[in-house]
Scaffold this active site. Structure first.
Site, mmCIF file in Angstrom:
data_model
loop_
_atom_site.group_PDB
_atom_site.id
_atom_site.type_symbol
_atom_site.label_atom_id
_atom_site.label_comp_id
_atom_site.label_asym_id
_atom_site.label_seq_id
_atom_site.Cartn_x
_atom_site.Cartn_y
_atom_site.Cartn_z
ATOM 1 N N TYR A 139 -30.760 35.005 0.737
ATOM 2 C CA TYR A 139 -31.723 34.264 0.511
ATOM 3 C C TYR A 139 -31.629 32.789 1.478
ATOM 4 C CZ TYR A 139 -33.944 35.790 -3.811
ATOM 5 O OH TYR A 139 -34.583 36.510 -4.971
ATOM 6 N N LYS A 187 -21.882 45.985 -3.248
ATOM 7 C CA LYS A 187 -22.250 47.424 -2.642
ATOM 8 C C LYS A 187 -21.050 47.606 -1.476
ATOM 9 C CE LYS A 187 -24.845 50.844 -1.473
ATOM 10 N NZ LYS A 187 -24.986 52.060 -2.531
ATOM 11 N N ASP A 219 -26.146 50.190 -7.159
ATOM 12 C CA ASP A 219 -27.121 51.231 -7.705
ATOM 13 C C ASP A 219 -26.475 51.783 -8.870
ATOM 14 O OD1 ASP A 219 -24.746 52.058 -6.318
ATOM 15 O OD2 ASP A 219 -25.715 53.801 -5.151
ATOM 16 N N ASP A 243 -31.085 38.922 -8.615
ATOM 17 C CA ASP A 243 -32.533 38.722 -8.984
ATOM 18 C C ASP A 243 -33.042 40.029 -9.350
ATOM 19 O OD1 ASP A 243 -35.173 37.636 -8.600
ATOM 20 O OD2 ASP A 243 -35.269 38.852 -6.819
ATOM 21 N N ASP A 247 -34.441 41.070 -13.759
ATOM 22 C CA ASP A 247 -35.549 41.596 -14.284
ATOM 23 C C ASP A 247 -35.567 43.162 -14.886
ATOM 24 O OD1 ASP A 247 -36.996 39.583 -12.747
ATOM 25 O OD2 ASP A 247 -38.547 40.772 -12.114
HETATM 26 C C1 IPM Z 1 -36.577 34.029 -9.775
HETATM 27 C C2 IPM Z 1 -37.683 34.185 -8.827
HETATM 28 C C3 IPM Z 1 -37.324 33.517 -7.543
HETATM 29 C C4 IPM Z 1 -36.318 34.269 -6.808
HETATM 30 C C5 IPM Z 1 -38.511 33.508 -6.656
HETATM 31 C C6 IPM Z 1 -39.900 32.868 -7.211
HETATM 32 C C7 IPM Z 1 -38.375 32.603 -5.376
HETATM 33 O O1 IPM Z 1 -37.952 35.818 -8.454
HETATM 34 O O2 IPM Z 1 -36.133 33.293 -10.011
HETATM 35 O O3 IPM Z 1 -36.060 35.267 -10.237
HETATM 36 O O4 IPM Z 1 -36.388 35.311 -6.271
HETATM 37 O O5 IPM Z 1 -35.283 33.810 -7.161
HETATM 38 MN MN MN Z 2 -36.820 37.321 -9.879
#
Ligand code: IPM
Ligand code: MN
Length: 365
Positions: A139, A187, A219, A243, A247
């Protein structure tokens, strides 16, 4: 306590409205004062000030004790360069606040186990803390960018020993307050940064002999999260892996809309729901505010030193779910009582104040 509120884009403002309720409830219940100062960020800020993080917004954040953000991102700005996009505002804010440890707890409420894409017996035991390094890796590392004529592009994953050490300490400390197990995800079969990560995490682990450490490739971790999520306690990992895995972990708990997060380590902590701006459902009053409200609980715990009230708020969320109230995302196949964003906020506020009342009565005796 001064809190800068950054509602941002999409469903951000709707869920923030429900989060703010909790601060107002605390203000009227106790002699404490949460002062909320609202500023624009992301696409909303581009519209009014031409920048995703206007100086005035940043200034306000740096002068507050905590920052609370809804969500950023709006399709109308997709064509802009990276530095101009709504997301750039959030990334710059994270860098300026200097919080490197992003805590994303993902636990499956029994009442929601049927909303999980996993079968109930697997989802039920899921209770993991994703600890995501937030200021390094792909990032932020240089060099990055497009080559001549955009014939190629490059990003860099870079980690220093110090960056890994500080996040590893947070991981082991968090594990001590939980089930005392850290899974460090990398990884290392391919990446040098991961080889360094593994070495440094192992050496930090010597300070925490009571915590069990294991290493896992990313993975494999993605697989184990869906086949056996209850095997995890703390997942310690770098920025992009965190990240992605957060999710995945969120979906397992029933809905991405349920998760809150806290970013600590930089002095001024940042609180935000894990979900994004969800432009497809924005403005309809159907978004799930529980991720934002869970982030308020984290603020009470990590910034306001109100651990009992943090627990009360988390219990209030669970009570409301147990009573069968659901926003659309967690309604499941046999919807019980489907609420709007606002109704859900009101229900949690009610349950929370009820708990504060009981605490107060107890102390009065
Ligand atoms: C998160 C989001 C952010 C990230 C985006 C909106 C920049 O996906 O907070 O997980 O990738 O960190
Ligand atoms: Mn995210």
């Amino acid at each position: 306590m001064r809190i800068t509120l950054l509602p941002g884009d999409g469903i951000g403002p709707e869920v923030c409205r429900e989060a703010v309720r909790i601060f107002h409830a605390l203000n009227s219940f106790y002699n404490c004062k949460f002062e909320i100062i609202e500023k624009p960020v992301g696409g909303a800020a581009i519209r009014v000030a031409g920048s995703p993080l206007p100086e005035n917004t940043l200034e306000a954040c740096l002068q507050s004790e905590a920052v609370f953000l809804g969500a950023v991102g709006a399709p109308e700005f997709d064509h802009l360069d990276r530095g101009q996009k709504p997301e750039a505002g959030l990334l710059r804010l994270r860098a300026e606040l200097r919080g490197f440890a992003n805590l994303r707890p993902a636990a499956c409420f029994p009442a929601l186990a049927d909303c999980s894409p996993l079968r109930r017996s697997r989802a039920e035991g899921a209770d993991v803390l994703i600890l995501r390094e937030l200021l390094g890796g792909l990032y932020f590392s240089e060099p990055r960018g497009f080559g001549e004529n955009q014939e190629y592009a490059c990003n860099t994953m870079r980690y220093s020993v110090e960056e890994i050490e500080r996040i590893a300490h947070v991981g082991f400390q968090q594990a001590r307050m939980r089930r005392k197990k850290v899974t460090s995800v990398d990884k290392a079969n391919v990446l040098e940064t991961s080889q360094l990560w593994r070495r440094v995490v192992t050496s930090v682990s010597r300070f925490y002999p009571d915590v069990k450490l294991e290493h896992m490739y990313v993975d494999a971790c993605a697989m184990h999260l869906v086949t056996n999520p209850s095997r995890f306690d703390v997942i310690l990992t770098e920025n992009l892996f965190g990240d992605i895995l957060s999710d995945e972990a969120a979906a397992i708990t029933g809905s991405l809309g349920m998760l809150g997060s806290a970013t600590i380590g930089g002095g001024i902590n940042l609180y935000e729901p894990v979900h994004g701006s969800a432009p497809d459902i924005a403005g309809k009053g159907i978004a799930n505010p529980l991720g934002a409200i869970a982030s308020v609980a984290m603020l009470l715990r990590h910034s306001a030193q109100m651990p009992h009230e943090a627990n009360d708020l988390e219990d209030a969320i669970e009570n409301v779910l147990d009573a069968g109230h659901r926003t659309a995302d967690i309604a499941g196949e046999h919807p019980q009582h489907v609420t709007s964003t606002r109704e859900m906020g009101e229900l949690v506020e009610c349950a929370f104040v009820d708990r504060l009342d009981r605490r107060f009565a107890y102390h009065a005796v």
